[in-house]
Write an enzyme that holds these catalytic residues in place. Structure first.
Site: not given
Length: 622
Positions: A105, A108-109, A231, A233, A270
């Site tokens: 899906l 990321g890092g 975080d 966003k 997250d």
């Protein structure tokens, strides 16, 4: 909006803890160790397989810490450049423990998110698989992974993505030869994240308000259980396009707006940067749950620059207190701003993340309606209140933001609206309490106190020289010149051991521009008064207007109270013009009082910062 495939929480690339990679350090003269380290690094860079690294750590235990530190930074740079291509070791087997992976899906890092089917109990889910094995993760990455699982498990809310399981799949559990993998199993959300859903375009006001109400409810639930997200966003908000929204509390839409009841249901995801605060958090059964990983402390910067509160950008609020609930309120405002304008409040203007952080600290966001005239004024007011620099002037909590959204959706006035006397008073109060660059100006306190002494002495001399009948040269020009020399001497003594006498940054340049211009104009005024034969009252009345204009200019740059100081100087202009020679000591007294007030204020701020730094050092055993 076009529906997207199901998604789940993933690591967004801009997210960072802004912790510098620890450099490799060698003892002076340790040439043999340096040569061995270079040889091992060259060997491992040619063979990036994780098994080769692990073997090297065992063969060279004295170099293991430096090697891990180097490859931590190396891997982060590689991941920032893009996902690895053709590395079979990065792809877990289709059968992953108790899960069957269906398709990727997002990535990321830190890891990759898969759509999956849990076998027992049977249900669809999303599985985040960390790219590195548990023994290869940095301490910060491992702490973030554990925090996300613990924080999410402590929360049970319809607008928070549920976490089912967090753990480590042993080697060979998925397929022969597979390595250990840390993973997080969570609710599968049938839709995109909010960033992809908006796709850089503003959303209709009612849809934006309905989505933000969901997010604010979720954040309020987390705060009530002692969890800060830190975080917030759009990329960390998932939209469930299959869920039905409640029909209550959304009012009637306007003629040109879609019904808010059709807005997708939002779920916050997250919690990797979450931190526990206040009372111990509790889970759904009432059991105490500790979610603070200890990965951050006052002074450490965590978050995503474009959505980060000013106090997050420096690691503490203006009082030196650790980041708290107000930072998440700021994050809600940043999300709302994005939904109203299609962009973040502060963008990258080619100067990278540090430039964004400087604007977060120093600049005010453009009003959303200047970027999107169709944005609702009420929502603009809410967003700008959330985005205020001073945490104390924002909403008291996420629940208040949710209540504002419901007022808007119900067609009721919001408390932050700019219309009416109440809204105007609120804006005025916000402007007057704004205080910027305190950590910069706090070093000026003693200089301002010295300036007060110089200014007071000069005006006393001018007053008595004028009363004694001396001419312009002795009564005005010489004392004024001596005052300028005194101010320059104070400035030189205060700054010659620091950054130099001249301004060095964007914070100081406006101050210098305003006051150097004022002094030049003030000198020209004195000469004009002498040539025109003005008396002291008229001269100092005009000087009071000039001082008021200077302070008014600085009201939005340094301290909102400068607007009140400007008003005092403006108001004094006519009385000074009427009192003749007594205008000299009156004007000098006003200036002395203002400089003493500002000097004492910044000395107090400096003393508080020093005490806080000393206390932090003692708590860390420094």
């Amino acid at each position: 909006m076009t529906p997207s495939p199901p998604t789940a929480a993933s690591d967004d690339a801009p997210t960072a803890a802004f912790e510098p990679v620890r450099p490799i350090t060698l003892l002076a003269g340790d040439d043999d160790r340096e040569e061995r380290l270079d040889a091992v690094l060259a060997e491992l860079l040619d063979d990036p397989n994780s098994a080769a690294r692990a073997a090297a750590y065992e063969r060279h235990p004295d170099l293991a810490d430096d090697l891990r530190s180097f490859f931590s930074g190396h891997d982060r740079l590689r991941d920032a450049a893009g996902p690895p291509v053709g590395d079979a070791d990065q792809c877990p087997p289709p059968r992953f423990g108790n899960y069957e992976l269906v398709r990727e899906l997002d990535r990321g890092g830190m890891g990759v998110v898969w759509e999956a089917r849990q076998l027992a109990p049977p249900r669809p889910c999303a599985v985040k698989v960390l790219r590195a094995g548990p023994d290869e993760l940095t301490a910060a990455d491992l702490a973030r992974f554990r925090t996300e699982g613990a924080a999410s498990a402590a929360l049970c809310h319809p607008h928070i993505v549920r976490v089912y399981e967090a753990g480590v799949l042993p080697a060979d559990a998925g397929a022969p030869g597979s390595r250990p993998r840390a993973f997080l199993s969570m609710e599968l959300v049938a839709g995109p994240n909010l960033s992809n859903y908006a796709a850089g375009s503003p959303l209709p006001p009612r849809e934006a308000a309905a989505i933000l109400a969901d997010v604010a409810d979720a954040v309020s639930h987390a705060h009530a259980r002692g969890v800060l997200h830190r975080d917030l966003k759009p990329a960390n908000v998932l939209l469930d396009l299959a869920a039905e929204r409640s029909s209550s509390g959304y009012g009637r839409p306007g003629n040109d707006e879609p019904d808010a009841r059709g807005a997708p249901v939002a779920k916050v995801a997250d919690f990797g940067l979450a931190k526990r605060f206040g009372p111990t958090a509790v889970d759904g059964s009432g059991e105490a749950v500790t979610v603070d990983s200890g990965q951050t402390r006052t002074g450490q910067i965590v978050g995503t620059p474009g959505y980060m509160a000013p106090e997050q950008a420096v690691g503490h609020d203006r009082g030196g207190v650790a980041v708290g609930v107000a930072a998440d309120v700021y994050g809600l405002g940043a999300i709302l701003y994005h939904l109203l304008t299609g962009r973040v409040p502060f963008t990258d203007e080619g100067d990278g993340p540090m430039g964004v952080l400087r604007r977060v600290l120093d600049a005010d966001p453009l009003p959303p309606r200047s970027l999107n005239p169709r944005a609702a004024r009420e929502l603009e007011a809410v967003a700008l209140k959330c985005l205020r620099k001073d945490p104390r002037s924002r909403y008291g909590g996420a629940a208040e933001v949710a209540a504002e959204m419901r007022r808007f959706l119900a067609g009721e006035p919001v408390q932050a609206a700019g219309g009416g006397a109440g809204g105007l008073a609120y804006r005025v109060a916000g402007a007057l309490t704004a205080s910027r660059h305190e950590d910069h100006f706090r070093y000026w306190g003693r200089s301002l106190l010295a300036f007060a002494g110089v200014v007071a002495a000069a005006h006393v001399v001018i007053f008595f020289a004028e009363r004694a009948g001396y001419g312009f040269l002795v009564a005005h020009l010489l004392p004024a010149g001596a005052m300028l020399l005194g101010l320059a001497a104070v400035l030189w003594c205060a700054r010659r051991k620091g950054h130099g006498v001249l301004p060095t940054d964007s914070v100081e340049r406006p101050i210098w521009a305003v006051w150097s211009g004022y002094l030049v104009a003030r000198g020209m005024l004195t000469v004009m008064a002498w040539r025109q034969g003005w008396d002291s009252g008229v001269t100092y009345g005009v000087a009071s207007l000039m001082a008021g204009a200077a302070f008014y200019t600085l009201g939005g740059h340094a301290w909102g109270v400068c607007y009140l100081i400007a008003a005092a100087f403006f108001s004094a202009a006519l009385p000074l013009a009427a009192v003749g020679p007594w205008a000299v000591p009156a004007f000098g007294a006003m200036w002395t009082a203002v400089l003493l007030w500002l000097g004492l204020r910044y000395c107090r701020i400096d003393r508080q910062r020093r005490e806080e730094a000393a206390g932090a050092g003692e708590s860390l055993g420094l």
